[in-house]
Design a protein around this motif. Sequence first.
Motif, short mmCIF file in Angstrom:
data_model
loop_
_atom_site.label_atom_id
_atom_site.label_comp_id
_atom_site.label_asym_id
_atom_site.label_seq_id
_atom_site.Cartn_x
_atom_site.Cartn_y
_atom_site.Cartn_z
N ALA A 259 0.85 -1.18 0.00
CA ALA A 259 0.00 0.00 0.00
C ALA A 259 0.89 1.23 0.00
O ALA A 259 1.82 1.33 0.82
CB ALA A 259 -0.92 0.00 1.22
N VAL A 260 0.64 2.16 -0.91
CA VAL A 260 1.40 3.39 -0.99
C VAL A 260 0.55 4.54 -0.48
O VAL A 260 -0.67 4.39 -0.28
CB VAL A 260 1.89 3.65 -2.43
N ALA A 261 1.17 5.70 -0.27
CA ALA A 261 0.47 6.82 0.35
C ALA A 261 -0.75 7.24 -0.44
O ALA A 261 -1.80 7.58 0.15
CB ALA A 261 1.44 8.00 0.50
N ASN A 262 -0.68 7.21 -1.76
CA ASN A 262 -1.80 7.67 -2.57
C ASN A 262 -3.04 6.81 -2.39
O ASN A 262 -4.16 7.28 -2.58
CB ASN A 262 -1.39 7.68 -4.04
N ILE A 432 10.15 10.54 7.28
CA ILE A 432 9.45 9.28 7.59
C ILE A 432 8.78 8.74 6.34
O ILE A 432 8.84 7.53 6.04
CB ILE A 432 8.43 9.50 8.71
N LEU A 433 8.13 9.61 5.56
CA LEU A 433 7.47 9.17 4.34
C LEU A 433 8.48 8.59 3.35
O LEU A 433 8.22 7.58 2.68
CB LEU A 433 6.72 10.33 3.70
N ALA A 434 9.65 9.24 3.23
CA ALA A 434 10.64 8.79 2.26
C ALA A 434 11.29 7.47 2.67
O ALA A 434 11.75 6.72 1.82
CB ALA A 434 11.72 9.86 2.09
N SER A 435 11.33 7.18 3.97
CA SER A 435 11.99 5.97 4.44
C SER A 435 11.04 4.79 4.63
O SER A 435 11.47 3.68 4.90
CB SER A 435 12.71 6.25 5.76
N PRO A 442 8.54 1.55 -2.25
CA PRO A 442 8.63 2.89 -1.66
C PRO A 442 7.25 3.49 -1.43
O PRO A 442 6.39 3.44 -2.30
CB PRO A 442 9.44 3.68 -2.69
N TYR A 443 7.06 4.05 -0.25
CA TYR A 443 5.74 4.51 0.18
C TYR A 443 5.23 5.68 -0.66
O TYR A 443 4.03 5.84 -0.83
CB TYR A 443 5.82 4.92 1.65
#
Length: 487
Positions: A259-262, A432-435, A442-443
């Motif tokens: 699951a990614v942020a979008n 945090i989002l990038a890691s 990648p998130y």
Amino acid sequence: MPDNPSLNQSLEANKKLLKQAFATHRGMIFRELTIPAPGGQTRTALLVFAEAETDNMRLDTFVVRPLLEGDSPGYIGGSLAPSPVPMKKLNDAIGFVTRGKVLFQVEGTTEMFAVEVSNLPHRQIGMPETESGINGPKEAFTEHLIINLTQMRRRLPGKFLKIESLFIGTEAKLEAVIIYVEGKPTQTMIDTIRQRLNKVTQDGVQDVTELAEAVADAPLTLFPSIMLSERPDLVCHYLMGGRIAVMVENSPRALVVPAVANDFFTSSDDWYEWRPFVAFLRALRYLAFLIAVPLPALYVSVTTYHLQALPTQLTLSLLAQREGAPLPPPIEALVMTLIFEILREAGIRLPRTIGPTVSIVGGLVIGEAAIRSGITSPAMVLVVSATAVATFSLPSTTLANAATYTRFVVLALASTFGFFGLLLGYLLVITILASTTSLGVPYETPFFPLRPKFLPVSFGVQPRPPKSTGGTPSPKKTNQAEDYQEG
């Protein structure tokens, strides 16, 4: 006696073990049948099942009648019933019986089998509660795994839908399934999920959310990296996009990875709505998140440290509103934000018929009373109200919860260091989002690392149905799992 003895013994020995194991269980039936044997002889067959969890018609059709007629249980009239599963250990046999299966063993053999004849009580298929929408199907998952799998097969007919079954736990083994579309996710992803679930030793898992930490790349993350859904149609859309779903018995939701942020800014209506409007709503939700997290912190930093950054008229208006206010802006913002969170929690816990009314009326009454008593300023009430509305605009409850505790972190930094603290909060969130990753993905995909060809998809402007296909994919069809990978 060992904690988990083997069942590869005689019928009498197995019968003794099972009677000891079920000595305190009410409603366990031990039934012996006299069945025909080769050479005109007869022999005894032992059946063990739970009376309340067993469908008597299925028991008679698939087990009792074949045994009495000298056939193999599971075959009737040339059609195959649920295949008998050999039992090796006592704990496995106990778990199968309590889930509505029948154990049987024939005298003279050294192996006991289990056959599915369950008639477990379950809730009927209802409408989604947390993912309700105007368009699209209105069915939701139930707590019965078989019914949930039937809904998935009905939406994705054919042999390309793969369902792998496994059992989690040590003593009270619970059935879980891994679902994916053949050829969509990479084999590495499938193996990773399987390995992580096999490591779960906890007994008594009641919901798939309890497996989230076991499946996630990092157990403790600031933002959700596991997608949860109660809608079979959405899970099917994700599966067609290369995702993997995990479902367990007794849980009315499915866990979807990666699951990614979008994904957390995607509403159920986005899959069925007019595409230009979907793009507008998607951008609106991003804006709501940018308001929900930093707005109280921005107000506090400006009114406490940087009044000179505002226009003169606005500065005079804020100073006039705060005249006589007993609390400094940081404490005022903290108190009002906590009151809002308490009201939101009260609205959730109260009965559904009065919960929303109490939370809305309570907010209006408390806000008006706070202004009239001089405890807070109208500007602070406006800031907290705008923050609440922006939070409710987020389609995912897990994302809304993440925005809530992120808001408190950023508020604490801004209250201490002003704009510099606000900048530190932004850097912390971005780091945090990038890691963060989800099953190695990648998130922030497709924004970081940048995937230009998938940017239109992320904003819901992909044409549907696409050219050269007769399918009807969603406007947010996720790229294939291999497209996520680096290199």
